[in-house]
Design a protein around this motif. Structure first.
Motif, PDB file in Angstrom:
ATOM      1  N   THR A 291      26.137  45.389 -24.515  1.00 26.80           N
ATOM      2  CA  THR A 291      25.227  44.596 -23.835  1.00 26.80           C
ATOM      3  C   THR A 291      24.887  44.837 -22.524  1.00 26.80           C
ATOM      4  OG1 THR A 291      26.135  42.695 -25.511  1.00 26.80           O
ATOM      5  CG2 THR A 291      25.102  42.004 -23.389  1.00 26.80           C
ATOM      6  N   SER A 292      26.035  45.253 -21.777  1.00 26.66           N
ATOM      7  CA  SER A 292      25.558  45.617 -20.380  1.00 26.66           C
ATOM      8  C   SER A 292      24.778  46.844 -20.235  1.00 26.66           C
ATOM      9  CB  SER A 292      26.853  45.609 -19.790  1.00 26.66           C
ATOM     10  OG  SER A 292      27.914  47.059 -20.140  1.00 26.66           O
ATOM     11  N   ALA A 293      25.180  47.761 -21.160  1.00 31.42           N
ATOM     12  CA  ALA A 293      24.190  49.107 -21.209  1.00 31.42           C
ATOM     13  C   ALA A 293      22.840  48.661 -21.699  1.00 31.42           C
ATOM     14  CB  ALA A 293      24.785  49.931 -22.158  1.00 31.42           C
ATOM     15  N   GLU A 294      22.758  47.865 -22.609  1.00 30.87           N
ATOM     16  CA  GLU A 294      21.173  47.172 -23.043  1.00 30.87           C
ATOM     17  C   GLU A 294      20.577  46.713 -21.763  1.00 30.87           C
ATOM     18  OE1 GLU A 294      19.100  44.756 -26.655  1.00 30.87           O
ATOM     19  OE2 GLU A 294      21.120  44.706 -26.169  1.00 30.87           O
ATOM     20  N   ALA A 295      21.272  45.956 -21.067  1.00 25.80           N
ATOM     21  CA  ALA A 295      20.591  45.387 -19.718  1.00 25.80           C
ATOM     22  C   ALA A 295      20.270  46.321 -18.519  1.00 25.80           C
ATOM     23  CB  ALA A 295      21.778  44.403 -18.993  1.00 25.80           C
ATOM     24  N   LEU A 296      20.614  47.304 -18.918  1.00 22.30           N
ATOM     25  CA  LEU A 296      20.425  48.611 -17.766  1.00 22.30           C
ATOM     26  C   LEU A 296      19.127  49.334 -18.079  1.00 22.30           C
ATOM     27  CD1 LEU A 296      23.842  50.220 -17.008  1.00 22.30           C
ATOM     28  CD2 LEU A 296      22.678  48.585 -15.618  1.00 22.30           C
TER      29      LEU A 296
END
Length: 189
Positions: free
Chosen positions: A182-187
């Protein structure tokens, strides 16, 4: 670390992620686990250690405190992330700051790789439209202190964030995997 040795018969209690990883390996995982007490005994003899109690942490290993032959404490524990940064009681050569990394992987890579691994665990801070700017700010700070290019740190951090998420998902640690993915997607949104 505990003051005393582990109980007789060396009861092995894996942390949840390590237990899930061993379980995902089926017969091979069970074979590794059944050999672990003998492996620990052999390592104690080979390295002249006295093993103590298991320590929290570890996703693919059994992490245990130890005491060296000279009486100094140690850990038998590969990635340079905050969870592998230990505070030592007395600063010493190689750990003048009072901290040292444990669990080295032992391979040659781009200098930015280690710093990318260090920023991969910052998942809770990377939410919403400010996620990329926040991580780039962290990478800039690391760059200023290390002399390593901030963009390379950011890129390795992204690759490590995705690969760690997929690795965790591969053995059923879906909740933790989602934090990384999820944090990768936010980036990238």
């Amino acid at each position: 670390m505990s003051d005393g040795p582990p109980p007789e018969g060396r009861a092995i209690r894996l942390q949840p992620l390590a237990r899930a990883k061993v379980g995902s390996l089926g017969i091979d995982g069970q074979a590794w686990l059944s050999r672990l007490p003998a492996t620990l005994t052999a390592l104690e003899q080979q390295w002249q250690l006295s093993l103590r109690r298991p320590l929290p942490g570890g996703s693919a290993a059994y992490v245990v405190g130890a005491v060296c032959a000279d009486g100094s404490p140690a850990v038998v524990h590969g990635d340079p992330h905050p969870g592998n940064l230990l505070r030592i009681r007395v600063p010493r050569p190689g750990a003048e700051t009072g901290f040292c990394f444990v669990d080295p992987d032992g391979f040659v890579a781009d200098r930015a790789y280690d710093l990318g691994v260090a920023v991969r665990a910052w998942t809770e801070q990377l939410k919403g439209s400010d996620a990329e700017r926040t991580l780039r700010r962290y990478c800039t700070r690391l760059s200023e202190r290390s002399g390593v290019d901030a963009e390379r740190i950011w890129e390795w951090g992204f690759v490590e964030r995705v690969s760690t998420g997929l690795y965790l998902k591969s053995f059923g640690a879906d909740g933790l995997a989602e934090r990384y993915l999820t944090s990768a997607e936010a980036l990238v949104c």
